[in-house]
Design a protein around this motif. Structure first.
Motif, short mmCIF file in Angstrom:
data_model
loop_
_atom_site.label_atom_id
_atom_site.label_comp_id
_atom_site.label_asym_id
_atom_site.label_seq_id
_atom_site.Cartn_x
_atom_site.Cartn_y
_atom_site.Cartn_z
N UNK A 292 0.85 -1.19 0.00
CA UNK A 292 0.00 0.00 0.00
C UNK A 292 0.89 1.24 0.00
N UNK A 293 1.60 1.42 -1.13
CA UNK A 293 2.57 2.51 -1.21
C UNK A 293 1.96 3.88 -1.00
N UNK A 294 0.73 4.09 -1.48
CA UNK A 294 0.10 5.40 -1.32
C UNK A 294 -0.15 5.75 0.13
N UNK A 295 -0.71 4.81 0.88
CA UNK A 295 -0.98 5.07 2.30
C UNK A 295 0.32 5.22 3.07
N UNK A 296 1.30 4.37 2.77
CA UNK A 296 2.58 4.45 3.47
C UNK A 296 3.26 5.79 3.19
N UNK A 297 3.15 6.29 1.99
CA UNK A 297 3.75 7.59 1.65
C UNK A 297 3.10 8.71 2.47
N UNK A 298 1.78 8.69 2.56
CA UNK A 298 1.07 9.72 3.33
C UNK A 298 1.44 9.64 4.80
N UNK A 299 1.43 8.45 5.38
CA UNK A 299 1.76 8.29 6.79
C UNK A 299 3.24 8.60 7.05
N UNK A 300 4.09 8.33 6.09
CA UNK A 300 5.51 8.65 6.23
C UNK A 300 5.71 10.16 6.32
N UNK A 301 4.96 10.90 5.52
CA UNK A 301 5.06 12.35 5.57
C UNK A 301 4.59 12.88 6.92
N UNK A 302 3.51 12.31 7.44
CA UNK A 302 3.02 12.73 8.76
C UNK A 302 4.02 12.35 9.85
N UNK A 303 4.59 11.15 9.73
CA UNK A 303 5.58 10.70 10.71
C UNK A 303 6.79 11.62 10.69
N UNK A 304 7.28 11.97 9.50
CA UNK A 304 8.46 12.82 9.39
C UNK A 304 8.21 14.20 9.99
N UNK A 305 7.00 14.71 9.79
CA UNK A 305 6.65 16.02 10.37
C UNK A 305 6.69 15.94 11.88
N UNK A 306 6.11 14.90 12.48
CA UNK A 306 6.14 14.75 13.93
C UNK A 306 7.57 14.50 14.43
N UNK A 307 8.32 13.73 13.66
CA UNK A 307 9.70 13.40 14.05
C UNK A 307 10.57 14.64 14.09
N UNK A 308 10.43 15.49 13.13
CA UNK A 308 11.24 16.71 13.08
C UNK A 308 10.96 17.64 14.25
N UNK A 309 9.71 17.60 14.74
CA UNK A 309 9.34 18.46 15.87
C UNK A 309 9.58 17.79 17.22
N UNK A 310 9.92 16.51 17.22
CA UNK A 310 10.05 15.75 18.45
C UNK A 310 11.38 16.03 19.14
N UNK A 311 11.51 15.51 20.38
CA UNK A 311 12.73 15.72 21.16
C UNK A 311 13.25 14.39 21.68
N UNK A 312 14.55 14.30 21.96
CA UNK A 312 15.12 13.06 22.53
C UNK A 312 14.55 12.79 23.92
N UNK A 313 14.65 11.57 24.37
CA UNK A 313 14.18 11.18 25.69
C UNK A 313 15.25 11.41 26.73
N UNK A 314 14.95 12.24 27.71
CA UNK A 314 15.88 12.47 28.81
C UNK A 314 15.84 11.32 29.81
N UNK A 315 14.67 10.66 29.92
CA UNK A 315 14.52 9.57 30.86
C UNK A 315 15.48 8.42 30.53
N UNK A 316 15.71 8.17 29.26
CA UNK A 316 16.54 7.03 28.87
C UNK A 316 17.99 7.20 29.29
N UNK A 317 18.40 8.44 29.47
CA UNK A 317 19.78 8.67 29.90
C UNK A 317 20.03 8.16 31.30
N UNK A 318 18.95 7.95 32.07
CA UNK A 318 19.08 7.49 33.45
C UNK A 318 19.15 5.97 33.53
N UNK A 319 18.87 5.30 32.40
CA UNK A 319 18.90 3.85 32.43
C UNK A 319 20.33 3.34 32.35
N UNK A 320 20.74 2.43 33.23
CA UNK A 320 22.09 1.86 33.14
C UNK A 320 22.18 0.91 31.96
#
Length: 321
Positions: A292-320
């Motif tokens: 389903x290349x058409x749907x995957x392309x649309x969702x990929x664009x939405x994912x990329x938009x959210x990804x670009x605005x997202x931030x790293x996890x600070x909580x994970x730095x506390x995990x040994x």
């Protein structure tokens, strides 16, 4: 043609089973006899395909490891009966027999037979290797119960890039089978978006192994995990988080920025063709598609938009480590 199938233990198997393997593998394909006859025969179930007049036409064997994975092997159809659909009928009988016994089926396929197995829901999961002088590939079916229910109605069921059907799910077990089947066939990327990395869905041994195999495959492999809440990851060591910390150049986790528009439904994208889409963060309801290349392309664009605005996890730095 009506084909019947009979199952035997090795101790009670008729001589025709050995005769067919002798003729096809040893005489026709020049497999050394010391490789053809092995200790696995003693623990396997042996299947004989017979014609309406009881003429033996083909054989196969099925055995298990840890009662979770079924292994299909030694499939052979006599030369005079090939091209009649007997091999496909035998394979699908084995899948149906395995549906309620095993969560996974594996087999070793000669290179020329790959399309044959793909038509019944098996996908390649290894590079080429030599077996008795013949090129082989490992193949697997990660949801034999789902495939068994579609045989005869779906062409290339659950094969990424080939199966155009929509696979609906409304139970967690069906969701897991489709998730693993989509993710297990990705060759380059997995993009995952969810509220959090729920343990029942993502903190499973098989899912971790599938993600690990992709992340280690080559330098262009990419696994992106985009979630809303990372606090549960600190309370319980999560398999994907441990894997991510070992493969930081191939895997990355980020938290969505709630100040920007975000999706209301979780999804997984495999390469540029496969998708598992849930209608709700809290329910195992939705659909999966393997082409389903058409749907995957649309969702990929939405994912990329959210990804670009997202931030790293600070909580994970506390995990040994």
């Amino acid at each position: 043609m009506s084909i019947r199938f009979r199952k035997y233990s090795w101790q009670l198997a008729p001589g025709s089973i050995r005769d067919i393997r002798q003729q096809v593998f040893i005489e026709e394909q020049n497999v050394p006899s010391e490789l053809e006859w092995d200790e696995t025969d003693e623990i396997a179930d042996h299947y004989l395909a017979v014609l309406p007049d009881n003429t033996p036409a083909g054989v196969a064997r099925l055995f298990s490891t840890l009662e979770e994975t079924g292994h299909i092997g030694r499939m052979a159809i006599l030369p005079q009966f090939r091209g009649r659909g007997i091999g496909e009928a035998l394979l699908r009988h084995l899948i149906a027999e395995s549906a309620n016994r095993f969560s996974e089926l594996k087999l070793s396929a000669q290179e020329h037979a790959i399309p044959f197995y793909q038509r019944s829901g098996f996908h390649v999961c290894s590079g080429v290797y030599d077996d008795a002088g013949i090129p082989h590939f490992d193949m697997r079916c990660l949801a034999p119960d789902l495939v068994a229910g579609s045989l005869g109605a779906s062409d290339h069921p659950m094969i990424l890039g080939s199966d155009t059907d929509s696979w609906l799910f409304d139970t967690e077990s069906r969701l897991l089978g489709l998730m693993d089947s989509v993710v297990g066939q990705a060759s380059q990327r997995i993009w995952l978006y969810d509220r959090l990395l729920e343990h029942d869905l993502y903190d499973r041994h098989r899912f971790r192994e599938l993600i690990s195999a992709l992340a280690r495959r080559h330098r262009l492999s990419e696994v992106r995990l985009l979630i809303h809440d990372d606090k549960p990851l600190v309370k319980r060591r999560h398999a994907l988080v441990e894997l991510m910390r070992r493969l930081p150049s191939r895997m990355e986790l980020r938290l969505v920025n709630e100040d920007y528009p975000v999706e209301d439904q979780p999804f997984i994208l495999a390469d540029r063709e496969g998708v598992v889409y849930r209608h709700d963060f809290y329910k195992p309801e939705g659909f999966a598609k393997f082409l389903d290349g058409g749907r995957v392309k649309l969702l990929s664009e939405n994912f990329q938009r959210m990804w670009d605005a997202a931030r790293p996890s600070l909580e994970l730095r506390e995990l040994p480590l």
